[in-house]
Design a protein around this motif. Sequence first.
Motif, PDB file in Angstrom:
ATOM      1  N   TRP A  73      17.310  51.963  20.544  1.00 40.45           N
ATOM      2  CA  TRP A  73      17.179  51.266  21.528  1.00 40.45           C
ATOM      3  C   TRP A  73      17.485  49.742  20.944  1.00 40.45           C
ATOM      4  O   TRP A  73      17.932  48.641  21.599  1.00 40.45           O
ATOM      5  CB  TRP A  73      16.104  51.151  22.203  1.00 40.45           C
ATOM      6  CG  TRP A  73      15.808  52.188  23.285  1.00 40.45           C
ATOM      7  CD1 TRP A  73      16.800  53.314  23.142  1.00 40.45           C
ATOM      8  CD2 TRP A  73      15.043  51.993  24.398  1.00 40.45           C
ATOM      9  NE1 TRP A  73      16.432  54.045  24.251  1.00 40.45           N
ATOM     10  CE2 TRP A  73      15.377  53.507  25.151  1.00 40.45           C
ATOM     11  CE3 TRP A  73      14.017  51.566  25.006  1.00 40.45           C
ATOM     12  CZ2 TRP A  73      14.730  53.945  26.148  1.00 40.45           C
ATOM     13  CZ3 TRP A  73      13.253  51.877  26.085  1.00 40.45           C
ATOM     14  CH2 TRP A  73      13.587  53.235  26.743  1.00 40.45           C
ATOM     15  N   VAL A  74      17.059  49.415  19.711  1.00 43.06           N
ATOM     16  CA  VAL A  74      17.169  48.159  18.955  1.00 43.06           C
ATOM     17  C   VAL A  74      18.850  47.935  18.893  1.00 43.06           C
ATOM     18  O   VAL A  74      19.526  46.824  19.182  1.00 43.06           O
ATOM     19  CB  VAL A  74      16.716  48.068  17.629  1.00 43.06           C
ATOM     20  CG1 VAL A  74      17.102  46.991  16.735  1.00 43.06           C
ATOM     21  CG2 VAL A  74      15.020  48.098  17.647  1.00 43.06           C
ATOM     22  N   MET A  75      19.468  48.815  18.332  1.00 40.99           N
ATOM     23  CA  MET A  75      20.925  48.619  18.315  1.00 40.99           C
ATOM     24  C   MET A  75      21.499  48.415  19.576  1.00 40.99           C
ATOM     25  O   MET A  75      22.414  47.514  19.869  1.00 40.99           O
ATOM     26  CB  MET A  75      21.723  50.033  17.847  1.00 40.99           C
ATOM     27  CG  MET A  75      23.113  50.079  17.942  1.00 40.99           C
ATOM     28  SD  MET A  75      23.761  48.741  16.708  1.00 40.99           S
ATOM     29  CE  MET A  75      25.339  49.362  17.049  1.00 40.99           C
ATOM     30  N   LEU A  79      23.816  44.967  20.884  1.00 40.41           N
ATOM     31  CA  LEU A  79      24.982  45.247  21.610  1.00 40.41           C
ATOM     32  C   LEU A  79      25.081  44.277  22.929  1.00 40.41           C
ATOM     33  O   LEU A  79      26.074  43.571  23.438  1.00 40.41           O
ATOM     34  CB  LEU A  79      25.346  46.453  21.765  1.00 40.41           C
ATOM     35  CG  LEU A  79      25.815  47.408  20.262  1.00 40.41           C
ATOM     36  CD1 LEU A  79      25.852  48.679  20.745  1.00 40.41           C
ATOM     37  CD2 LEU A  79      26.930  46.765  19.570  1.00 40.41           C
ATOM     38  N   ILE A  80      24.050  44.562  23.872  1.00 43.68           N
ATOM     39  CA  ILE A  80      23.933  43.930  25.074  1.00 43.68           C
ATOM     40  C   ILE A  80      24.094  42.559  25.187  1.00 43.68           C
ATOM     41  O   ILE A  80      24.762  42.011  25.710  1.00 43.68           O
ATOM     42  CB  ILE A  80      22.798  44.871  25.764  1.00 43.68           C
ATOM     43  CG1 ILE A  80      23.144  46.362  26.460  1.00 43.68           C
ATOM     44  CG2 ILE A  80      22.495  43.955  27.100  1.00 43.68           C
ATOM     45  CD1 ILE A  80      21.964  47.075  26.821  1.00 43.68           C
ATOM     46  N   ASN A  82      24.994  40.427  22.917  1.00 40.83           N
ATOM     47  CA  ASN A  82      26.058  40.332  22.152  1.00 40.83           C
ATOM     48  C   ASN A  82      27.177  40.087  23.506  1.00 40.83           C
ATOM     49  O   ASN A  82      27.888  39.297  23.414  1.00 40.83           O
ATOM     50  CB  ASN A  82      26.843  41.049  21.197  1.00 40.83           C
ATOM     51  CG  ASN A  82      28.294  40.845  20.849  1.00 40.83           C
ATOM     52  OD1 ASN A  82      28.480  39.802  20.423  1.00 40.83           O
ATOM     53  ND2 ASN A  82      28.972  41.798  20.968  1.00 40.83           N
ATOM     54  N   ASN A  83      27.456  41.214  24.137  1.00 41.25           N
ATOM     55  CA  ASN A  83      28.329  41.397  25.126  1.00 41.25           C
ATOM     56  C   ASN A  83      27.834  40.306  26.369  1.00 41.25           C
ATOM     57  O   ASN A  83      28.777  39.663  27.047  1.00 41.25           O
ATOM     58  CB  ASN A  83      28.356  42.774  25.885  1.00 41.25           C
ATOM     59  CG  ASN A  83      28.834  43.747  24.960  1.00 41.25           C
ATOM     60  OD1 ASN A  83      29.377  43.389  23.696  1.00 41.25           O
ATOM     61  ND2 ASN A  83      29.445  44.892  25.479  1.00 41.25           N
ATOM     62  N   ILE A  84      26.770  40.065  26.578  1.00 45.06           N
ATOM     63  CA  ILE A  84      26.508  39.251  27.802  1.00 45.06           C
ATOM     64  C   ILE A  84      26.949  37.800  27.450  1.00 45.06           C
ATOM     65  O   ILE A  84      27.507  37.207  28.364  1.00 45.06           O
ATOM     66  CB  ILE A  84      25.087  39.172  28.001  1.00 45.06           C
ATOM     67  CG1 ILE A  84      24.554  40.399  28.909  1.00 45.06           C
ATOM     68  CG2 ILE A  84      24.609  38.029  29.147  1.00 45.06           C
ATOM     69  CD1 ILE A  84      23.217  40.484  29.114  1.00 45.06           C
ATOM     70  N   VAL A  85      26.854  37.312  26.332  1.00 44.03           N
ATOM     71  CA  VAL A  85      27.127  35.963  26.101  1.00 44.03           C
ATOM     72  C   VAL A  85      28.666  35.736  25.823  1.00 44.03           C
ATOM     73  O   VAL A  85      29.180  34.615  25.405  1.00 44.03           O
ATOM     74  CB  VAL A  85      26.461  35.397  24.529  1.00 44.03           C
ATOM     75  CG1 VAL A  85      24.907  35.452  25.093  1.00 44.03           C
ATOM     76  CG2 VAL A  85      26.863  36.272  23.405  1.00 44.03           C
ATOM     77  N   SER A 403      31.731  44.889  30.216  1.00 48.82           N
ATOM     78  CA  SER A 403      31.258  46.404  29.894  1.00 48.82           C
ATOM     79  C   SER A 403      29.692  46.545  29.416  1.00 48.82           C
ATOM     80  O   SER A 403      29.475  47.712  29.114  1.00 48.82           O
ATOM     81  CB  SER A 403      32.043  46.453  28.406  1.00 48.82           C
ATOM     82  OG  SER A 403      31.862  45.726  27.639  1.00 48.82           O
ATOM     83  N   THR A 404      28.971  45.451  29.566  1.00 45.41           N
ATOM     84  CA  THR A 404      27.527  45.585  29.395  1.00 45.41           C
ATOM     85  C   THR A 404      27.024  46.550  30.246  1.00 45.41           C
ATOM     86  O   THR A 404      26.196  47.109  30.129  1.00 45.41           O
ATOM     87  CB  THR A 404      26.949  44.097  29.850  1.00 45.41           C
ATOM     88  OG1 THR A 404      27.652  43.341  28.691  1.00 45.41           O
ATOM     89  CG2 THR A 404      25.528  44.148  29.381  1.00 45.41           C
ATOM     90  N   VAL A 405      27.603  46.769  31.723  1.00 44.50           N
ATOM     91  CA  VAL A 405      27.138  47.760  32.409  1.00 44.50           C
ATOM     92  C   VAL A 405      27.130  49.197  31.731  1.00 44.50           C
ATOM     93  O   VAL A 405      26.279  49.955  31.903  1.00 44.50           O
ATOM     94  CB  VAL A 405      28.033  47.815  33.899  1.00 44.50           C
ATOM     95  CG1 VAL A 405      27.675  48.790  34.501  1.00 44.50           C
ATOM     96  CG2 VAL A 405      27.934  46.448  34.370  1.00 44.50           C
TER      97      VAL A 405
END
Length: 464
Positions: A73-75, A79-80, A82-85, A403-405
């Motif tokens: 979950w930390v990973m 990733l999430i 990073n993708n959001i911004v 792609s965060t979805v």
Amino acid sequence: MLECCGGKVKVRHWLTLLTGFMESLCCTGIAYGWASLVYVLKLDGYFAEKCVNVHCPRNGTWYCSGQDEQLSWVMLVALISNNIVRFPIGYIFDSFGTTVTRLLAMKMYQRNERFLKNLASVCCLVCVQVGNLFDTHRSTVITVYTGAFDSSAVVFLIIKLLYERGVSLYSSFLFLFLCSTIHLLRTIFLMPRRHIPYPVPENYTYGQWQLGFEYYTSMKHCNQQISGYFRVDFSFNSVYFQTVPSFWSCMMTQLFLWHLLWFAIVQFCHNIFVATVNPMLSRLADSDQSLVSHYTNAYAFTQLCGMLCAPLNGLIMDRHKGRPLTRREADLSSSSLALLLTSFKCFLFCVCFSCPILPLQYVSFILQVINSAFLYGGHQAFLCIAFPMCHFGKLSGLVMSLSTVTLLLQFPVLHLIQHQLHGDPLFVNVALTLLSLLTCVHPIHIYLHCRNQRRAKREGNRGG
């Protein structure tokens, strides 16, 4: 004098390319070396409290699905975030240029090291434009950078090996923090203040000795469908104007929507593998930590080969350069084969890591690295080819943000694996394998799109 100036320009182009390659290799994709870092985090006792009363009697070692789940979950959170911004970063890049974007990312990183992956994203984003300096090898240069992005996962392998020899995790991350000063020097001397145009004007220059500057402006027409691109260069007394589609019209095309689906599915398969590779190896190796360490090192060394595989994708996408086609037609036609190969390798990769056979995971590692190199290189190159460069940052960021979805879907998937399937991801992996077949639609659509364009062009020539 012009020859001398032109020589200096070419030298600066190559310096920008080589230093960008080293920057990408050393920082952009290090988070994908998670398998090496998570091994260190386990030895350091992170989430060790989740291992209460979980013991493997066969060899006396500890195995804990709760700890594996928390670290996975930390990973995913990294990733999430990073993708959001990515979309805001892409908008800033398109609106304010390279210098502002890189300085903002470095400021965020210096305030808090958890922005390390966001800094990496910015470096990867702004380095793509370096391909514009090498016209006939544009896609190849882009894929060289994305190959370095994949290979930078070896940084965490180095941290793991240093940790095993007594170097603390804190010291390693402190060294990475101090290296951020190199980004500042490259921003000042070897990157443009705004953007590198495509195609590049003769004797175009940038950096501290920049002779001109570019700026963008939008012209609002009554239908809000056309934007304008201005390039003003005071050194050569030239003004360029070119009309391009608006960002909204680019976003609503079938090319973009199919590309979004293609990227989201392939990235989802890769992220599931990266997030679960360590517990998968532990399960297949019966929690033998020496065996897990061996396979983790093998995976990390395999990731180093990403920079060798990625340029092959670029060569495929550049293969039609010089033919009697426009730049866009030649590149778009070539991209269909490159994206189809990526889809096929993703399918093979999913088949291999679905098989619960430990030695077969060597093949999984190789396919994952090759496919990842083709994925990010093909993604960046396709957006540069299919859409105007003035929208590249926004479109690239939008793909990553949307792609965060799929990344959010990984939370219930991981919960399903750990609690309902008792740590065995076989059924999930089979579902991913079937899902990967859907990615073949995108390259087939590109091929049909190019064929229809050529047919329409021939009919137009006959009618003329």
